[in-house]
Design a protein around this motif. Structure first.
Motif, PDB file in Angstrom:
ATOM      1  N   GLY A   3       3.285  11.610  -1.420  1.00 11.47           N
ATOM      2  CA  GLY A   3       3.967  12.704  -0.735  1.00 11.47           C
ATOM      3  C   GLY A   3       3.364  13.032   0.615  1.00 11.47           C
ATOM      4  N   ALA A   4       2.214  12.426   0.929  1.00 12.17           N
ATOM      5  CA  ALA A   4       1.576  12.674   2.221  1.00 12.17           C
ATOM      6  C   ALA A   4       2.288  11.888   3.315  1.00 12.17           C
ATOM      7  N   THR A   5       1.993  12.250   4.554  1.00 13.32           N
ATOM      8  CA  THR A   5       2.590  11.565   5.694  1.00 13.32           C
ATOM      9  C   THR A   5       2.225  10.080   5.661  1.00 13.32           C
ATOM     10  N   GLY A   6       3.222   9.239   5.804  1.00 11.61           N
ATOM     11  CA  GLY A   6       2.991   7.797   5.772  1.00 11.61           C
ATOM     12  C   GLY A   6       3.195   7.184   4.408  1.00 11.61           C
ATOM     13  N   SER A   7       3.101   7.989   3.353  1.00 13.75           N
ATOM     14  CA  SER A   7       3.313   7.470   2.004  1.00 13.75           C
ATOM     15  C   SER A   7       4.811   7.343   1.737  1.00 13.75           C
TER      16      SER A   7
ATOM     17  N   ASP B  57       0.858  -1.186   0.000  1.00 17.49           N
ATOM     18  CA  ASP B  57       0.000   0.000   0.000  1.00 17.49           C
ATOM     19  C   ASP B  57       0.894   1.236   0.000  1.00 17.49           C
ATOM     20  N   LEU B  58       1.036   1.864  -1.161  1.00 19.91           N
ATOM     21  CA  LEU B  58       1.893   3.043  -1.271  1.00 19.91           C
ATOM     22  C   LEU B  58       1.371   4.204  -0.438  1.00 19.91           C
ATOM     23  N   THR B  59       0.058   4.259  -0.253  1.00 22.22           N
ATOM     24  CA  THR B  59      -0.521   5.370   0.510  1.00 22.22           C
ATOM     25  C   THR B  59      -0.062   5.346   1.963  1.00 22.22           C
ATOM     26  N   ARG B  60       0.026   4.153   2.534  1.00 20.13           N
ATOM     27  CA  ARG B  60       0.427   4.031   3.936  1.00 20.13           C
ATOM     28  C   ARG B  60       1.832   3.471   4.092  1.00 20.13           C
ATOM     29  N   GLY B  61       2.476   3.083   2.984  1.00 15.60           N
ATOM     30  CA  GLY B  61       3.838   2.590   3.059  1.00 15.60           C
ATOM     31  C   GLY B  61       3.969   1.283   3.803  1.00 15.60           C
ATOM     32  N   GLU B  62       3.004   0.351   3.610  1.00 14.53           N
ATOM     33  CA  GLU B  62       3.036  -0.905   4.338  1.00 14.53           C
ATOM     34  C   GLU B  62       2.559  -2.047   3.438  1.00 14.53           C
TER      35      GLU B  62
END
Length: 973
Positions: free
Chosen positions: A887-891, A532-537
């Motif tokens: 670019g958002a936090t966690g991404s 999940d690129l949005t949350r980096g997990e």
């Protein structure tokens, strides 16, 4: 090929295409060193009838050489981009035609279209076949030569110009029984593959019979075998719970069995019929981990329980397929007609272990009815979810080819085609028992293709310009569910010189999505690892795949510019440069990688829980508004010989073939095509004894009786029967391919032509030819008594030209072969517009669809073959690329490093080791191969913005196999 005039100092040489035995003798005469500059005054040029009729009068100062067009050749203005003869093919070490095409790799794939890499169209002896299954199991030893043509040639056979054309010319006489055993496994162990294949093949003239049975098996490889770190780390597990990595497969447990039979025969002069059928079954089992539930203890702590060890989340699949095809080739007047039909019926069933009702477990634990350490195995099996689909496909195509008009620059080539396709799919899913997807489609098509010569050097019409031709094509398809779709194309081919050719082609085409894309069974698979690129997990997600009934038709427009240069300093070597520009609208694609941009465009496909964690994904097919692709592709093909060969070495030492006076007396010769060797050269070399026997058979027999005997031989060859012996009681010394060149459209030899050839052969002496061969005794390709000097080689004692005891039909004079092929692709542009109003995605600059898109890719293949030993190596390089997060936090961003792999195959023909065969006769006709894939165990490294490797991109998840070895035992009986 028309009459070709070559002006040399002192003498004029005129070359005619002639179906005559004179190629055996006259073509061996070297050109005189003295020549004239022009045709003698008052002499009429020979008739331009394809060489069927010799000139009415002869001039002592003119040497006429009669040859024949190569059997099975493709008549195209575009030159082949790759040509392989028997020795070249032997260097690949392939065990079947299917393996040979796999080894050729990108050389037979098209670069046209969005993704490029489309599979080729297969021709046999220059003619379409109903299906590749007809010959995929043939041993490569049965091939005389192979040619690869550009996409434009596909239009001459009723196909669209987005596939390359591979023409496989088979030997006229060949027979083999083959058994092949194969075992492979990674160096790291964990699983193995096995394959057993048996093949029977008989080629007799135009008749072919092939039987094949193949079994393949692969054992499973689990994440536990590779120590994969698990993605599901929501909470600590109860001590003693099983490790789900042991119940999640990286390589599925699979087995398959397939049987094929194919038969081709002649129905008379110029008519052949082919029938084929196959049946296959494939079974697979993959594990998706264990069922799990998140429980809470009395203190409010979450604990993850895994259970159902007896029934893990398995996906059990089985598919069966039944296919049959037919082809008919005939001549009607000046038209060459080819009709093919092919039908396939298949069934598939996928069973997925259902999860238990985890909500009920959570409620039971909350009510104190379930302890954290309770035996969860007491709960009943949840059963299976099952998806089934039945598919059928019937397709037929009729093409008619002719040369309707002759222009000053040559003949116009016209191809008309008409086809019908009917296919359908019925799919069902127990999760939606009331929904049954039933789709049926009929498709009627018609088209025309014309190749129009504009200038010609050979015809001396604006020859200073070169050879310029125009290709025009138009087609129409009517689909029962999408209405009428059209396509058209136009192209120019300019042969600036004999070795330099330029092409330019434009294609405009509408196409509909397939029924599988529209109505494929929807299958939900649990525990699929997704990054999940949005949350980096990395999380385990329930993924649903299948068809989408709302897909529209696609429109496509392509430009292609190419140049092909036949290198003057190396035989059969070329450089090809191609530029592709593709624009597509309403394109159908698999669901892409879940980037922030893709999620924003398809928000209804993504499910997240209250914390924002990804839990489910609908990955059925989607449509993009537009896509633009531009790429440059460069191909370099090099080849050559190794060593001068034993015959040439003998000649250099003064040990050439015996002079005519010392030639052995006429002795019984092996049957034509048996692959015997002449005393002075390799397979197909000039044999004075055999020439004397042929001369005796021609000149001592009564002419009328001999003519009938030759016609009877042609008829027997066409029927696949044993030909009669010659008038002397011995097998005919006349090669069957020479007889075939003599035959007219009715399959019989013209008496007048026979009389002229008999007179020439009977007036010739073997000594006048043998003395001019430089001690090697070898005629030009295609002219010798034993077939082509390169590519027709028979084997040691080969039955029916089969080459038993010898693989690949390689040279028997000690000459080896080497080749090197390189293909480089540079992606100039690759952009996608998902829908109007959304940002344009640049796949070469951080955006992604199915994965990262490198700008540079390289494929390199090379091989060498000599004295029964061969080595084939192939390597691939993939450039670096990246995928940007939001670019958002966690991404996070992802970087894909460049990487390269190298593999090789080494093989030895034990049958060529005389001492070994004498000691162990079983090794006659035996070959042992050893291969290593990914020699350096390379895997692409993927890192996030912090430089760490995400769990989803662990090296063993990207490539669980890595370095792998394979051993193959192959024997021809």
């Amino acid at each position: 090929m028309g009459t070709h005039a070559s002006f040399c100092k002192g003498t004029i040489l005129r070359v005619f295409l002639s179906s005559s035995l004179l190629a055996i003798a006259v073509s061996l005469v070297p050109l005189s060193a003295q020549a004239q500059d022009a045709v003698p005054d008052g002499q009429e040029p020979p008739a331009q009838d394809g060489g069927a009729t010799p000139p009415p009068a002869e001039d002592e100062d003119v040497i006429y050489v009669y040859g024949a067009a190569l059997r099975g050749r493709v008549d195209a203005v575009q030159p082949p981009v790759l040509e392989l003869d028997a020795e070249d093919i032997a260097a690949y070490g392939a065990g079947s035609i299917a393996e040979l095409l796999e080894a050729l790799g990108p050389q037979i794939s098209s670069g046209r279209g969005r993704g490029g890499g489309g599979g080729p169209i297969i021709l046999v002896n220059g003619v379409r076949i109903s299906s590749f299954r007809e010959l995929r199991s043939y041993p490569p030893e049965a091939i005389e030569r192979t040619e690869v043509f550009t996409e434009e040639v596909a239009q001459q056979y009723g196909y669209s110009p987005d596939q390359r054309v591979v023409n496989i010319v088979l030997k006229s006489n060949f027979s083999s029984r083959e058994i092949e055993l194969e075992y492979g496994q990674p160096f790291d162990g964990g699983f193995s593959t096995q394959q057993v294949e048996g093949t029977y093949l008989r080629l007799a003239g135009q008749s072919r019979l092939n039987l094949n049975l193949e079994w393949q098996n692969s054992s499973p490889l689990t994440e536990g075998d590779r120590d994969i770190l698990q993605a599901d780390s929501q909470a600590p597990r109860i001590p003693g719970d099983p490790d789900p990595a042991d119940f999640r497969t990286l390589v599925a447990d699979t087995a398959s069995l397939e049987g094929t039979v194919a038969w081709n025969t002649t129905l008379g002069a110029g008519t052949s019929l082919g029938l084929n059928a196959s049946a296959s079954r494939n079974d697979g089992l993959r594990l998706q981990g264990l069922d799990s539930v998140l429980l809470t203890d009395g203190a409010g702590n979450s604990v993850l329980r895994t259970f159902n060890v007896a029934d893990p989340l398995a996906v059990d699949s089985r598919s069966t397929s039944y296919s049959a095809g037919a082809s008919l080739n005939t001549d009607i007047g000046d038209w060459q007609i080819t009709a093919t039909a092919d039908g396939t019926y298949g069934t598939s069933r996928t069973r997925t272990q259902a999860r238990l009702d985890t909500l009920a477990l959570v409620n039971a634990a909350a009510a104190g009815q379930l302890a954290l350490d309770a035996d969860l195995g007491q709960f009943a099996d949840a059963g299976f979810d099952e998806a089934e689909s039945d598919t059928y496909r019937i397709e037929s195509l009729v093409t008619a080819r002719t040369n309707p008009v002759r222009l000053p620059a040559g003949d116009v080539s016209l191809t008309l085609d008409a086809g019908y396709t009917g296919n359908g799919i019925d799919s069902r899913d127990t999760r939606n028992p009331l929904v049954v997807t039933e789709l049926d489609r009929t498709r009627w098509s018609a088209g025309a293709n014309a190749s129009i010569p504009l200038t010609s050097r050979d015809e001396e019409f604006l020859g200073d310009v070169g050879n310029l031709s125009l290709n025009l094509q138009a087609g129409v398809d009517h689909l029962s569910d999408f209405g009428t779709l059209t396509d058209w194309s136009a192209g120019l081919t300019w042969g600036a010189t004999d070795k330099l050719t330029f092409t330019a082609t434009y294609v405009a085409r509408d196409s509909a999505p397939s029924l599988t894309q529209l109505g494929g069974a929807r299958i939900t698979t649990p525990n699929v690892p997704i990054f999940d690129l949005t949350r980096g997990e990395t999380v385990l997600v329930e993924v649903t795949s299948g068809g989408n009934p709302f897909l529209p038709a696609q429109s496509q427009s392509d430009w292609k510019f190419g140049v092909n240069w036949q290198l003057p300093f190396l035989e059969n070597s070329s450089l090809q440069v191609e530029y592709f520009d593709n624009h597509s609208e309403d394109t159908t694609e698999s669901f892409p990688l879940l980037t922030p941009a893709i999620e924003a465009a398809f928000a209804d496909r993504v499910t997240r829980d209250a914390t924002g964690r990804l839990t489910a994904l609908d990955s059925s097919f989607v449509t993009f508004a537009e896509q633009d692709v531009r790429r440059l592709q460069v191909g370099l093909n090099l080849s050559g010989e190794i060593g001068a060969g034993r015959a040439a070495e003998a000649a250099a030492q003064g040990r050439g073939g015996p002079p005519a006076a010392a030639a052995p007396s006429a002795a019984p010769a092996p049957a034509a095509g048996a692959g015997q060797r002449g005393p002075g050269g390799g397979a197909g070399g000039f044999d004075p004894a055999r020439f004397q026997q042929m001369r005796a058979q021609f000149c001592e027999a009564e002419p009328a009786a001999l003519l009938e005997l030759l016609n009877a031989t042609l008829a027997a060859s066409a029927a696949g029967e044993t030909p009669p012996n010659g008038p002397d009681g011995q097998p005919l010394a006349i090669p069957p391919q020479m007889l075939q060149r003599l035959a007219g459209e009715d399959g019989r030899i013209d008496p007048e032509r026979f009389a002229q050839i008999r007179e020439r052969v009977c007036s010739a002496e073997a000594g006048q030819f043998a003395g001019r061969t430089g001690g090697q005794g070898g005629p030009p390709p295609g002219a010798g008594a034993g077939g082509p000097a390169r590519g027709g080689g028979g084997g040691r004692g080969g039955r029916g030209g089969g080459g038993f005891g010898r693989f690949g039909g390689g040279p028997q004079d000690g000459t080896g072969r080497w080749f090197a092929n390189l293909q480089y692709t540079y992606e100039i542009e690759n952009t996608v517009l998902i829908a109007d109003g959304l940002p344009l995605l640049d796949l070469l600059d951080g955006d992604a669809l199915g994965g990262s898109s490198p700008r540079h890719t390289i494929s390199l293949r090379g091989g060498v073959f000599k004295d029964g030993f061969g080595l084939f190596a192939f390597g691939n390089y993939r450039g670096a690329s990246r995928i940007d997060g939001s670019g958002a936090t966690g991404s996070t961003d992802l970087r894909f490093d460049d990487f390269a792999t190298l593999s090789f195959r080494a093989f030895a023909d034990l049958g060529q080791r005389t001492s070994l065969v004498e000691a162990v006769p079983f090794f006659e006709g035996t070959r042992i191969s050893v291969g290593v894939d990914n020699v350096f165990d390379a895997r692409q490294r993927v890192t996030d913005s912090t430089g760490a490797v995400p769990l989803r991109y662990q090296p063993f998840l990207i490539d669980p196999v890595g370095r792998r070895f394979e051993i193959e035992f192959r024997k021809l009986f």
